[in-house]
Design a protein around this motif. Structure first.
Motif, short mmCIF file in Angstrom:
data_model
loop_
_atom_site.label_atom_id
_atom_site.label_comp_id
_atom_site.label_asym_id
_atom_site.label_seq_id
_atom_site.Cartn_x
_atom_site.Cartn_y
_atom_site.Cartn_z
N ASP A 125 0.87 -1.04 0.23
CA ASP A 125 -0.18 -0.03 0.11
C ASP A 125 0.92 1.44 -0.02
OD1 ASP A 125 -2.22 -1.65 0.35
OD2 ASP A 125 -2.19 -1.72 2.32
N VAL A 126 2.07 1.19 -0.60
CA VAL A 126 2.88 2.47 -0.52
C VAL A 126 3.43 2.69 -2.05
CG1 VAL A 126 3.60 2.17 1.82
CG2 VAL A 126 4.85 1.08 -0.03
N GLY A 149 -9.21 17.94 4.20
CA GLY A 149 -8.29 18.67 4.63
C GLY A 149 -6.90 18.99 4.05
N GLY A 150 -6.86 18.24 2.80
CA GLY A 150 -5.78 18.33 1.83
C GLY A 150 -4.78 17.26 2.07
N GLY A 151 -5.16 16.22 2.69
CA GLY A 151 -4.55 15.00 2.58
C GLY A 151 -4.86 14.06 1.33
N ALA A 152 -4.48 12.78 1.35
CA ALA A 152 -4.67 11.76 0.33
C ALA A 152 -4.98 10.44 0.73
CB ALA A 152 -3.55 11.53 -0.83
N VAL A 153 -5.75 9.70 -0.14
CA VAL A 153 -6.03 8.42 0.22
C VAL A 153 -5.21 7.44 -0.72
CG1 VAL A 153 -7.80 6.57 0.30
CG2 VAL A 153 -8.36 8.90 0.67
N LEU A 154 -4.24 6.58 0.40
CA LEU A 154 -3.56 5.51 -0.63
C LEU A 154 -4.26 4.07 -0.56
CD1 LEU A 154 -0.06 5.95 1.53
CD2 LEU A 154 -0.73 6.48 -0.77
N ARG A 155 -5.05 3.97 0.25
CA ARG A 155 -5.91 2.42 0.41
C ARG A 155 -7.24 2.94 0.85
NH1 ARG A 155 -4.61 -2.72 4.16
NH2 ARG A 155 -6.45 -3.78 3.90
N ARG A 205 -12.94 -2.14 9.52
CA ARG A 205 -13.06 -1.54 8.34
C ARG A 205 -11.66 -0.68 8.51
NH1 ARG A 205 -15.67 -0.70 3.91
NH2 ARG A 205 -16.14 1.39 3.10
N ILE A 206 -10.92 -0.84 7.58
CA ILE A 206 -9.45 -0.33 7.38
C ILE A 206 -9.11 0.56 6.07
CG2 ILE A 206 -6.88 -0.79 7.53
CD1 ILE A 206 -7.54 -3.26 9.27
N GLY A 207 -8.32 1.88 6.47
CA GLY A 207 -7.97 2.55 5.09
C GLY A 207 -6.64 3.02 5.45
N VAL A 208 -5.81 3.46 4.39
CA VAL A 208 -4.58 4.07 4.72
C VAL A 208 -4.57 5.45 4.02
CG1 VAL A 208 -1.95 3.96 4.32
CG2 VAL A 208 -3.33 1.77 5.15
N VAL A 209 -4.20 6.45 4.53
CA VAL A 209 -4.22 7.82 4.13
C VAL A 209 -2.79 8.59 4.47
CG1 VAL A 209 -6.73 7.96 4.46
CG2 VAL A 209 -4.92 8.71 6.17
N VAL A 210 -2.86 9.79 3.60
CA VAL A 210 -1.37 10.60 3.99
C VAL A 210 -2.14 12.01 4.47
CG1 VAL A 210 0.66 11.69 2.88
CG2 VAL A 210 -0.58 9.55 2.22
N ALA A 229 2.86 12.63 5.98
CA ALA A 229 3.05 11.48 6.79
C ALA A 229 1.93 10.53 6.56
CB ALA A 229 3.07 12.10 8.43
N GLN A 230 2.18 9.42 6.38
CA GLN A 230 1.09 8.39 6.17
C GLN A 230 0.66 7.76 7.35
OE1 GLN A 230 1.87 4.12 4.85
NE2 GLN A 230 3.53 5.20 3.45
N PHE A 231 -0.71 7.43 7.45
CA PHE A 231 -0.92 6.70 8.50
C PHE A 231 -2.32 5.91 8.08
CE2 PHE A 231 -3.09 10.65 8.66
CZ PHE A 231 -4.51 10.46 9.12
N GLY A 232 -2.68 4.98 9.07
CA GLY A 232 -3.74 4.10 8.91
C GLY A 232 -5.15 4.73 9.83
N LEU A 233 -6.35 3.96 9.23
CA LEU A 233 -7.53 4.25 10.09
C LEU A 233 -8.14 3.14 10.15
CD1 LEU A 233 -8.52 7.85 8.58
CD2 LEU A 233 -7.83 7.37 10.80
#
Length: 261
Positions: free
Chosen positions: A197-198, A225-231, A240-245, A250-254
């Motif tokens: 996922d990178v 908010g100006g971020g982006a979605v990686l997954r 339910r999981i997603g990965v964002v920037v 800085a990337q992190f998961g939710l």
């Protein structure tokens, strides 16, 4: 609220913080996405902010001290002796580049890299245990080590922190074959594996995940908010999981619990 007051067992991820060039922007972004409130620890601690959930510490935000330094979340592992950990890190192919250093009334801390280049921290508590909230929206949920050489990383963390590893099995769905969970004291504390996922060329790193009540709303707030979605968010056996920037790179998961969890 599931609050914690006992120190975290050695080797357990016990804290995360983020270095950013724009603290006010980070506060606005993470308030919207994760729902944190923030407390400034003051000039004595360099303007370090504590993100909180109902008054309980959940994460830190640190003003970037070096211009051009990439923003990233750092995961800290609990230790009973940060100096001894620093010695072991060096003996097993890692490098300590900050500390060990004392934060009065809080902890003795260092930041290091593993042999693959993944950055992590060590936290010996002397007054602040790290995370004070768990299993609630806004709390740390999980972490993954995404490494360019998972085998070398597994050897290093086993030698330095005593990690044990286990395959997660077919019930977990489709995951890369080199992905395993790492365990501290017999309990799963995170995952370790190759790059997933990178974008191509991403270096080794740790990824922190945070629990939210509504992941789809949180991901929408990331984009607003100006971020982006990686997954994009998807249902898994773990929620339910997603990965964002974030807007600073800085990337992190939710993670949001699935129905019945």
């Amino acid at each position: 609220m599931s609050a914690r007051t006992d120190p975290w067992p050695a080797g357990t991820p016990c804290w995360v913080d983020l270095n950013v060039p724009d603290v006010e922007g980070a506060v606005a972004f993470y308030t919207s996405v994760v729902g944190w409130t923030f407390v400034d620890t003051g000039a004595e601690y360099g303007g370090y902010l504590i993100a909180q959930v109902d008054g309980h510490a959940a994460a830190g935000v640190d003003p970037a001290m070096q211009e051009g330094r990439p923003s990233a979340w750092t995961v800290y592992l609990a230790s009973d002796d940060a100096d001894a950990a620093a010695k072991l890190i060096g003996e097993h192919g890692g490098s300590v580049f900050a500390g060990p250093m004392d934060f009065a009334g809080s902890g003795r801390v260092l930041v290091a890299t593993d042999p693959t280049g993944g950055v992590f921290g060590v936290w010996q508590q002397t007054g602040m245990i790290g995370f004070e909230v768990q299993d609630e929206p806004g709390s740390f949920a999980w972490d993954d080590m995404l490494l360019t050489d998972p085998a070398a990383g597994k050897r290093f963390y086993a030698d330095v922190f005593g990690f044990q590893y286990a395959a997660i099995g077919p019930a977990a769905g489709e995951v890369p074959g080199d992905y395993e969970t790492f365990h501290v004291g017999g309990r799963p504390a995170g995952g370790i594996g190759g790059m997933m996922d990178v974008p191509p060329g991403t270096p080794s790193h740790w990824r922190a995940y945070f629990t939210v009540a509504d992941i789809d709303a949180a991901v929408e707030a990331v984009s607003d908010g100006g971020g982006a979605v990686l997954r994009p968010p998807e249902d898994t056996p773990f929620g339910r999981i997603g990965v964002v920037v974030d807007p600073f790179g800085a990337q992190f998961g939710l993670r949001a619990p699935s129905a019945g969890q």
